[in-house]
Motif scaffolding. Structure first.
Motif, PDB file in Angstrom:
ATOM      1  N   ALA A 103       7.154   6.567  -0.248  1.00  0.00           N
ATOM      2  CA  ALA A 103       6.975   5.264   0.863  1.00  0.00           C
ATOM      3  C   ALA A 103       6.130   4.315   1.083  1.00  0.00           C
ATOM      4  O   ALA A 103       4.690   4.233   0.199  1.00  0.00           O
ATOM      5  CB  ALA A 103       6.994   6.144   2.454  1.00  0.00           C
ATOM      6  N   MET A 104       6.487   3.609   1.192  1.00  0.00           N
ATOM      7  CA  MET A 104       5.065   2.637   0.867  1.00  0.00           C
ATOM      8  C   MET A 104       5.479   1.126   1.595  1.00  0.00           C
ATOM      9  O   MET A 104       6.127   1.085   2.161  1.00  0.00           O
ATOM     10  CB  MET A 104       5.042   1.466  -0.453  1.00  0.00           C
ATOM     11  N   SER A 105       4.175   0.270   2.279  1.00  0.00           N
ATOM     12  CA  SER A 105       4.332  -0.792   3.311  1.00  0.00           C
ATOM     13  C   SER A 105       3.820  -2.058   3.103  1.00  0.00           C
ATOM     14  O   SER A 105       2.596  -2.539   1.663  1.00  0.00           O
ATOM     15  CB  SER A 105       3.146  -0.142   4.621  1.00  0.00           C
ATOM     16  N   LEU A 106       4.169  -3.312   2.875  1.00  0.00           N
ATOM     17  CA  LEU A 106       3.997  -4.330   2.637  1.00  0.00           C
ATOM     18  C   LEU A 106       2.970  -5.060   3.666  1.00  0.00           C
ATOM     19  O   LEU A 106       4.038  -5.212   5.368  1.00  0.00           O
ATOM     20  CB  LEU A 106       5.296  -5.695   2.886  1.00  0.00           C
TER      21      LEU A 106
ATOM     22  N   VAL B  36       0.676  -0.857  -0.061  1.00  0.00           N
ATOM     23  CA  VAL B  36      -0.080  -0.119  -0.166  1.00  0.00           C
ATOM     24  C   VAL B  36       0.849   1.006  -0.327  1.00  0.00           C
ATOM     25  O   VAL B  36       1.853   0.913   0.385  1.00  0.00           O
ATOM     26  CB  VAL B  36      -1.120  -0.132   1.394  1.00  0.00           C
ATOM     27  N   MET B  37      -0.212   2.110  -0.305  1.00  0.00           N
ATOM     28  CA  MET B  37       0.748   3.767  -0.763  1.00  0.00           C
ATOM     29  C   MET B  37       1.026   3.895   0.850  1.00  0.00           C
ATOM     30  O   MET B  37      -0.274   3.754   2.044  1.00  0.00           O
ATOM     31  CB  MET B  37      -0.196   4.937  -1.279  1.00  0.00           C
ATOM     32  N   GLY B  38       2.023   4.900   1.212  1.00  0.00           N
ATOM     33  CA  GLY B  38       2.964   5.537   2.844  1.00  0.00           C
ATOM     34  C   GLY B  38       2.356   4.621   3.546  1.00  0.00           C
ATOM     35  O   GLY B  38       3.141   2.784   3.767  1.00  0.00           O
TER      36      GLY B  38
ATOM     37  N   TYR C  34       8.903   0.340   3.182  1.00  0.00           N
ATOM     38  CA  TYR C  34       9.615   0.310   2.440  1.00  0.00           C
ATOM     39  C   TYR C  34       9.616   2.819   2.374  1.00  0.00           C
ATOM     40  O   TYR C  34       8.788   2.783   2.006  1.00  0.00           O
ATOM     41  CB  TYR C  34       9.815   0.647   1.104  1.00  0.00           C
ATOM     42  N   ALA C  35      11.207   2.440   1.912  1.00  0.00           N
ATOM     43  CA  ALA C  35      11.630   4.320   2.403  1.00  0.00           C
ATOM     44  C   ALA C  35      11.096   4.918   0.757  1.00  0.00           C
ATOM     45  O   ALA C  35      10.440   4.071  -0.270  1.00  0.00           O
ATOM     46  CB  ALA C  35      12.663   4.670   2.404  1.00  0.00           C
ATOM     47  N   PRO C  36      11.089   6.302   1.067  1.00  0.00           N
ATOM     48  CA  PRO C  36      10.130   6.922  -0.305  1.00  0.00           C
ATOM     49  C   PRO C  36      12.095   7.108  -1.056  1.00  0.00           C
ATOM     50  O   PRO C  36      12.715   6.767  -0.811  1.00  0.00           O
ATOM     51  CB  PRO C  36      10.408   8.335   0.140  1.00  0.00           C
TER      52      PRO C  36
ATOM     53  N   THR D 279      13.556   0.375  -0.893  1.00  0.00           N
ATOM     54  CA  THR D 279      14.780  -0.126  -0.146  1.00  0.00           C
ATOM     55  C   THR D 279      13.848   0.119   1.190  1.00  0.00           C
ATOM     56  O   THR D 279      13.005   0.530   1.494  1.00  0.00           O
ATOM     57  CB  THR D 279      16.250   1.195   0.160  1.00  0.00           C
ATOM     58  N   ILE D 280      14.096  -1.109   2.204  1.00  0.00           N
ATOM     59  CA  ILE D 280      13.941  -1.820   2.906  1.00  0.00           C
ATOM     60  C   ILE D 280      14.003  -0.449   3.824  1.00  0.00           C
ATOM     61  O   ILE D 280      15.484   0.168   4.056  1.00  0.00           O
ATOM     62  CB  ILE D 280      14.097  -3.138   3.869  1.00  0.00           C
TER      63      ILE D 280
END
Length: 342
Positions: free
Chosen positions: A250-253, A190-192, A240-242, A336-337
């Motif tokens: 930034a994104m989140s799994l 997802v976003m953010g 995940y960093a921007p 990039t984590i």
């Protein structure tokens, strides 16, 4: 088989005779099934309205007698299936069936098949889709007497899908889904940055039609009579960093477990929290989707990762997992984590 085309006004599709009358003996596998459901399976491609019409007209006979749509069949019953007439379009589907296709198998025995469904394939035909997983699987396994979907996944969602090989397995597994005895967990990007404290989304959902007639789902309030309670559990797996140079935020799994199985539940719930699924063309961020596509993501990042259920015959608790397909795993490798949020 020779088709018989009857005369009709020029602007109407001519009905086509698809078969001659035949007698089908009910075997033990279908004992207890309703007559209408039995015929719908026997007359694949024939509209349900036609099936109910021939039952009401008395053309269908069970042991030479009339029977209602809700009549329960018994092993050894003889069912007369009359010839049916359908439109040229429907007849064309019968003459040009789904292509045979096997799918990656995670587990198979005499009761069920667990497959890893790829994205972009509907689970069944309908709504503008000529065929799906189940039609292709039946075609590939023409010797199989019974293959039915236990549950469904959206066309663009990949992952664990259950298919029953016996009616007893179908009813047993579906009872588990209805009784919420299964565990269904998805992976969604997802976003953010998803706030770790936001672990439960308990927001009702409501279906509606857009002006163009397309069906959609939205969140609603608890006092909405047409709203359905919907519960989603969320756990952050990675953040995940921007990537400003590549235009990605930034994104989140997330590991997303659904306690209710509403249409588009995960997609709408996550989007309602300000974190739409990357690549979601209905409820997502279209600008982000465009940028992600340039990075190689050409589908929605939603994957049915884990399914827990009791085996319908042994009652053993099973946990089936389908790892991320290459197109999703490869997209993550380019990120990039951010360990500070992981």
């Amino acid at each position: 088989m020779k088709h018989i085309i009857e005369g009709k006004p020029a602007k109407q599709a001519a009905p086509i005779a698809t078969s001659a009358a035949r007698i089908v003996q009910v075997d033990a596998e279908f004992a207890g099934q309703r007559l209408d459901n039995f015929l719908i399976r026997e007359l694949k491609g024939v509209p349900k309205t036609h099936v109910y019409r021939i039952i009401r007209s008395g053309e269908v006979r069970v042991n030479k007698g009339r029977a209602g749509a809700d009549s329960r069949l018994e092993a050894g019953d003889l069912v007369r299936v009359p010839p049916v007439r359908v439109s040229e379009k429907a007849a064309d589907k019968l003459e040009h069936p789904a292509p045979a296709r096997e799918f990656p198998v995670l587990l198979e025995d005499e009761h069920l098949i667990v497959i890893d469904k790829p994205a972009g394939v509907a689970v069944h035909g309908g709504s503008g889709v000529s065929f799906g997983v189940i039609e292709q699987l039946r075609r590939a396994r023409a010797h199989s007497r019974f293959l039915e979907l236990v549950h469904r996944l959206d066309r663009e969602t990949s992952g664990v899908l259950l298919v029953a090989k016996k009616r007893s397995a179908l009813t047993g597994l579906q009872d588990q889904f209805r009784g919420r005895e299964t565990g269904k967990t998805y992976l969604a990007l997802v976003m953010g940055v998803w706030p770790a404290r936001n672990k439960v989304i308990d927001v009702p959902l409501r279906k509606y039609l857009q002006e163009d007639g397309e069906r959609r789902v939205r969140t609603t309030t608890a006092d909405d009579a047409q709203g359905m309670r919907s519960m989603t559990l969320v756990k952050v797996r990675e953040t995940y960093a921007p990537r400003p140079m590549q235009g990605l935020p930034a994104m989140s799994l997330l590991e997303v477990t659904i306690k209710t199985g509403r249409t588009h539940q995960i997609r709408v719930h996550l989007s309602s929290q300000g974190h739409p699924i990357v690549g979601d063309d209905k409820y997502g961020d279209f600008d982000l989707n465009r940028r992600a596509q340039k990075r190689g993501l050409r589908r929605m990042f939603l994957h049915a990762w884990r399914l827990q259920f009791n085996h319908p015959a042994t009652q053993e608790r099973l946990e089936m997992r389908a790892e991320l397909p290459p197109e999703l795993a490869d997209f993550l490798k380019t990120e990039t984590i951010d360990s500070s949020h992981a």
